[in-house]
Enzyme design. Structure first.
Site, short mmCIF file in Angstrom:
data_model
loop_
_atom_site.label_atom_id
_atom_site.label_comp_id
_atom_site.label_asym_id
_atom_site.label_seq_id
_atom_site.Cartn_x
_atom_site.Cartn_y
_atom_site.Cartn_z
CE LYS A 181 -11.26 28.03 15.09
NZ LYS A 181 -10.11 27.61 14.07
CG ASP A 199 -6.38 31.98 15.00
OD1 ASP A 199 -5.53 32.26 15.80
OD2 ASP A 199 -6.67 32.80 14.03
#
Length: 310
Positions: A181, A199
């Site tokens: 991420k 997220d």
């Protein structure tokens, strides 16, 4: 963002400072569009607001069409969508993203000015006195673990990459404290390499919109990537996160003030009264300060206050 995306490096750099604002962005801040202001979705677009009749199962093709229409609608509502971490170069974005785990982007943005004044380069941060570094980043929480990650990744950049942040996913995820991420955040916004950032907000909304049922971030990323052209991945991530932070909240979404209500299969989970829903809006949509101390010039809201400001 945290361990919690671009057409080129030049455009990515411009995104960190912003571009020209559109007239629609100002209108969306002054008066968020209600679902009734927009043309009702056609049956081929998938779920619409409840009418008392059971909804027919949505085909995969209909879901893809609905998802792409939502993305187009969000692009009109948030033409100024951007990464909500302040940064001036890839190193600053990498550090800020690592710090944003388990805290808000606002708190990170309030902390990093002092951090980068003290340690502007990987070489400086790698040589930091741990206790001094910990004290600076203490407001972001988990400061001891984060300090170890920052010193470790800085040392790796110094020793293995000549002090430069690499522009490849395979290299970034080898750095201490950096997962997929965080790597996608850096690639998409500092290097112009398209990427989907999964997220908390992104995962929550794409499941709420029935784009995926996956919970694992990598599986979510793969399924959403199959729906949209690669060129859309980075901006899609920003738009979805913006919407999740401003309107489509976790516990009480502002359904009555949502511009994509007619396309949302979860319409009605939150407040549907337009006036009551309007009171739930956050950041620039509600007339409040944003999360960046130095937002792009096209951002129509109020900059965040520095740490310790009243």
């Amino acid at each position: 963002m945290g361990e919690q995306g671009g057409r080129g490096e030049k455009r990515a750099a411009n995104r960190s400072t912003g571009g020209a604002a559109s007239a629609k962005s100002a209108r969306s801040v002054d008066k968020p569009a209600r679902s009734s202001d927009r043309r009702p979705a056609k049956s081929s677009d998938g779920p619409v607001k409840p009418s008392g009749k059971p909804a027919k199962p949505e085909s995969h093709l209909a879901m893809v069409r609905r998802a792409r229409r939502i993305n187009r609608e969000l692009a009109e509502v948030y033409p100024y969508a951007h990464p909500e971490l302040d940064f001036r170069n890839p190193f600053e974005l990498l550090v800020a993203t690592v710090l944003s785990a388990q805290t808000t982007d606002l708190r990170v943005n309030q902390t990093t000015p002092a951090l980068f004044a003290a340690y502007p380069t990987p070489e400086d941060m790698a040589a930091a006195v741990p206790e001094k570094l910990e004290e600076i980043i203490r407001p972001t929480g988990f400061f001891r673990a984060k300090a170890r990650s920052l010193m470790g990744l800085s040392a790796a950049l110094r020793d293995d990459f000549e002090g430069e942040v690499p522009g490849r996913l395979a290299d970034l995820v080898k750095l201490p404290g950096v997962g997929r991420k965080t790597a996608n955040v850096v690639l998409g916004n500092a290097f112009g390499v398209p990427g989907i950032t999964v997220d908390t907000h992104f995962g929550r909304l794409v499941r709420r919109w029935k784009w995926t049922e996956q919970e694992d971030p990598e599986k979510v990323e793969a399924e959403i990537a199959a729906i949209f052209p690669k060129s859309e991945w980075t901006m899609l991530s920003h738009r979805v996160v913006f919407h999740g932070r401003r309107i489509c909240h976790s516990r009480k979404p502002a359904c009555g003030a949502c511009p994509i209500a007619a396309l949302c299969p979860a319409y009605g989970e939150g407040e549907t009264d337009p006036e009551k829903a309007k009171k739930l809006l956050k950041y620039e949509m509600g007339g409040y300060p944003g999360q960046r101390l130095s937002p792009p010039p096209d951002y129509p809201g109020i900059p965040a206050p520095p740490l310790g400001a009243a």
